[in-house]
Design a protein around this motif. Structure first.
Motif, mmCIF file in Angstrom:
data_model
loop_
_atom_site.group_PDB
_atom_site.id
_atom_site.type_symbol
_atom_site.label_atom_id
_atom_site.label_comp_id
_atom_site.label_asym_id
_atom_site.label_seq_id
_atom_site.Cartn_x
_atom_site.Cartn_y
_atom_site.Cartn_z
ATOM 1 N N UNK A 3 -0.146 42.194 39.255
ATOM 2 C CA UNK A 3 1.022 42.125 38.366
ATOM 3 C C UNK A 3 2.217 41.495 39.089
ATOM 4 N N UNK A 4 1.902 40.535 39.986
ATOM 5 C CA UNK A 4 2.975 39.796 40.666
ATOM 6 C C UNK A 4 3.852 39.101 39.633
ATOM 7 N N UNK A 5 5.081 38.789 40.052
ATOM 8 C CA UNK A 5 6.029 38.174 39.106
ATOM 9 C C UNK A 5 5.454 36.897 38.492
ATOM 10 N N UNK A 6 4.732 36.101 39.320
ATOM 11 C CA UNK A 6 4.213 34.833 38.815
ATOM 12 C C UNK A 6 3.001 35.029 37.897
ATOM 13 N N UNK A 7 2.412 36.218 37.926
ATOM 14 C CA UNK A 7 1.209 36.487 37.126
ATOM 15 C C UNK A 7 1.586 36.994 35.731
ATOM 16 N N UNK A 8 2.548 37.915 35.685
ATOM 17 C CA UNK A 8 2.961 38.514 34.407
ATOM 18 C C UNK A 8 3.965 37.559 33.741
ATOM 19 N N UNK A 9 3.574 37.087 32.568
ATOM 20 C CA UNK A 9 4.364 36.048 31.917
ATOM 21 C C UNK A 9 5.780 36.517 31.557
ATOM 22 N N UNK A 10 5.925 37.796 31.266
ATOM 23 C CA UNK A 10 7.257 38.274 30.863
ATOM 24 C C UNK A 10 7.457 39.714 31.312
ATOM 25 N N UNK A 11 8.705 40.097 31.389
ATOM 26 C CA UNK A 11 9.006 41.490 31.734
ATOM 27 C C UNK A 11 9.835 42.101 30.613
ATOM 28 N N UNK A 12 9.665 43.394 30.416
ATOM 29 C CA UNK A 12 10.464 44.095 29.420
ATOM 30 C C UNK A 12 11.636 44.768 30.138
ATOM 31 N N UNK A 47 8.353 43.997 45.976
ATOM 32 C CA UNK A 47 7.308 43.598 45.041
ATOM 33 C C UNK A 47 6.741 42.238 45.415
ATOM 34 N N UNK A 48 5.509 41.971 44.966
ATOM 35 C CA UNK A 48 4.902 40.654 45.164
ATOM 36 C C UNK A 48 5.518 39.673 44.165
ATOM 37 N N UNK A 105 4.725 54.265 41.691
ATOM 38 C CA UNK A 105 3.571 53.457 41.298
ATOM 39 C C UNK A 105 3.526 52.247 42.232
ATOM 40 N N UNK A 106 2.531 52.245 43.144
ATOM 41 C CA UNK A 106 2.522 51.271 44.232
ATOM 42 C C UNK A 106 1.717 50.000 43.917
ATOM 43 N N UNK A 107 1.985 49.438 42.742
ATOM 44 C CA UNK A 107 1.435 48.115 42.443
ATOM 45 C C UNK A 107 0.195 48.102 41.573
ATOM 46 N N UNK A 108 -0.020 46.943 40.911
ATOM 47 C CA UNK A 108 -1.124 46.756 39.970
ATOM 48 C C UNK A 108 -1.050 47.763 38.815
ATOM 49 N N UNK A 164 11.078 47.642 42.533
ATOM 50 C CA UNK A 164 11.416 46.971 43.792
ATOM 51 C C UNK A 164 11.580 45.466 43.583
ATOM 52 N N UNK A 165 12.568 44.925 44.285
ATOM 53 C CA UNK A 165 12.926 43.513 44.175
ATOM 54 C C UNK A 165 11.790 42.603 44.622
ATOM 55 N N UNK A 166 11.736 41.412 43.992
ATOM 56 C CA UNK A 166 10.766 40.386 44.393
ATOM 57 C C UNK A 166 11.303 39.562 45.568
#
Ligand SMILES: [Mn+2]
Length: 410
Positions: free
Chosen positions: A97-106, A136-137, A57-60, A115-117
């Motif tokens: 869905x960049x790390x700074x955009x998504x408030x939390x991760x499961x 990742x972004x 899955x290549x993003x978004x 993939x690493x940020x």
């Protein structure tokens, strides 16, 4: 040297709303609301059916920060089904869905690699000797080319670059992690699994550079079949890259030129035929259509005067619903034009004559002509364009305009 198959998808935008729909009776709202989830269900089902080795899955994956955890939970539940079926999952974050955009991760279960940020890394699938390289972004806006720091290919293995990018620019898509076919090719990978551009496209065959497109169209600019790419590899060589449809709702823009139609019944009949065709093409899916009427027609005024024809068109759409394969109308656009009437021509002619006898207007025109002449290169003689010093070629211009207007009416 191994042989295997994998699925490449991107731009799922899970739970993002389908946009631009006006509400009315007969619109399958519930179905529309869940479209991105059901498209993901299809992707998972296809992966299991086709017995692929892994899914990229290549993003978004997400459209932005979740309204609540259910969006993330639905993704995890779906991907976990693959893990249970023995299918590896490799994911990457893009601009949405960049790390700074998504408030939390499961937490991700084993079998799902993200993939690493921090830096480009290589994920190795030892059993089939596949190396996936990606990053990742971290932030939404990645303005630089990310590929120079992507790792070297693993020699003798099948190498895949995973990247969310606008490549060298794609129309309405904003520029993210820009790069070129040449820079991608210079990495000597076998396949570039890209994301971001929503229109499916095989950019290059040597190496393979592929945008699978959006998984489910979400508005009228995302028409036609949407889904993922099924890639078959034998002895480390790509044998085929085949689009597989995952969308559950198909967007269709139906443009009807009604110039040759005589009345609104004819328009409705033409619309019915085109809607039937769109439904037949959609292979059992719900169709959301925009109908745009174009052409120069005497029906223009009656189309503008009343909105009844819109209800008539919706009624045609509703009547095509067999209970399993409905067509819903997103919007109806009247882009017809009215033919010029003798009256309009007469009015224009009168206005033109009036202007030509107005000294103030002539004076402003003279200024324009003066500017035009002063901008001419020195070699063009003013006298070659004018009969004499004080006669501007106005008569010629106005009679040419008259001739054009009369011509368009015939
Ligand atoms: Mn994107």
């Amino acid at each position: 040297m191994s042989s295997f198959r994998f699925l490449h998808a991107a731009d799922i935008h899970l739970d993002s709303p389908l946009r631009g729909l006006s509400r009315y009776e007969g619109l399958p709202l519930e179905e529309i609301r869940n479209a991105t989830r059901r498209a993901l269900d299809r992707l998972i089902a296809i992966a299991i059916e086709e017995k692929v080795s892994f899914l990229i899955l290549a993003g978004d994956l997400y459209d932005g920060s979740w309204q609540d955890a259910s969006t993330g939970l639905y993704m995890m539940k779906s991907l976990s089904r693959l893990v249970h079926a023995g299918i590896r999952v490799i994911t990457l974050s893009g601009n949405h869905d960049a790390q700074s955009v998504i408030a939390r991760e499961l937490p991700r279960p084993a079998g799902i690699d993200h993939f690493s940020y921090d830096a480009p890394e290589t994920i190795r699938l030892e059993d089939i000797q596949v190396a996936l390289h990606g990053q990742s972004f971290r932030e939404r806006h990645v303005r630089k080319d990310m590929t120079p720091t992507y790792p070297e290919p693993v020699s003798g293995w099948f190498n895949i670059g995973v990247l969310h990018t606008s490549l060298s620019g794609y129309g309405e898509h904003e520029t993210y992690a820009p790069c070129s076919v040449e820079t991608l090719a210079s990495k000597h990978y076998d396949y570039w699994a890209l994301g971001h551009v929503h229109a499916r496209q095989i950019v290059c065959h040597h190496p393979w550079i592929v945008f699978p497109g959006v998984l489910q169209g979400r508005h009228i600019r995302e028409t036609g079949t949407c889904g993922a790419m099924l890639v078959s590899v034998e002895n480390n060589t790509v044998q085929s890259v085949t689009p597989v449809a995952c969308d559950v709702i198909r967007w269709s823009h139906i443009v009807i030129d009604i110039a040759d139609l005589h009345d609104l019944d004819d328009v409705m009949h033409a619309a019915r035929l085109r809607m039937e065709h769109a439904l037949a093409q959609a292979d059992g899916r719900t169709v959301i259509a925009r109908v745009t009427l174009t052409g120069t027609t005497t029906l223009h005024d009656s189309l503008c005067a009343s909105t009844c024809w819109q209800d008539d068109l919706r009624s045609v759409a509703v009547s095509l619903d067999t209970g399993q394969n409905p067509i819903a109308l997103e919007k109806l656009r009247n882009k017809t034009t009215s033919p010029p009437t003798t009256n309009t021509l007469h009015d224009l002619d009168t206005a033109l004559s009036k202007l030509m006898s107005d000294p103030e207007f002539i004076a402003t025109l003279s200024d324009d002509f003066e500017m035009f002449f002063s901008a001419l290169p020195g070699c063009v003689e003013r006298s070659s364009l004018m009969a004499d010093e004080n006669s501007w070629p106005l008569e010629e211009a106005s009679s040419a305009l008259r001739a054009r207007l009369m011509g368009s009416a015939s």
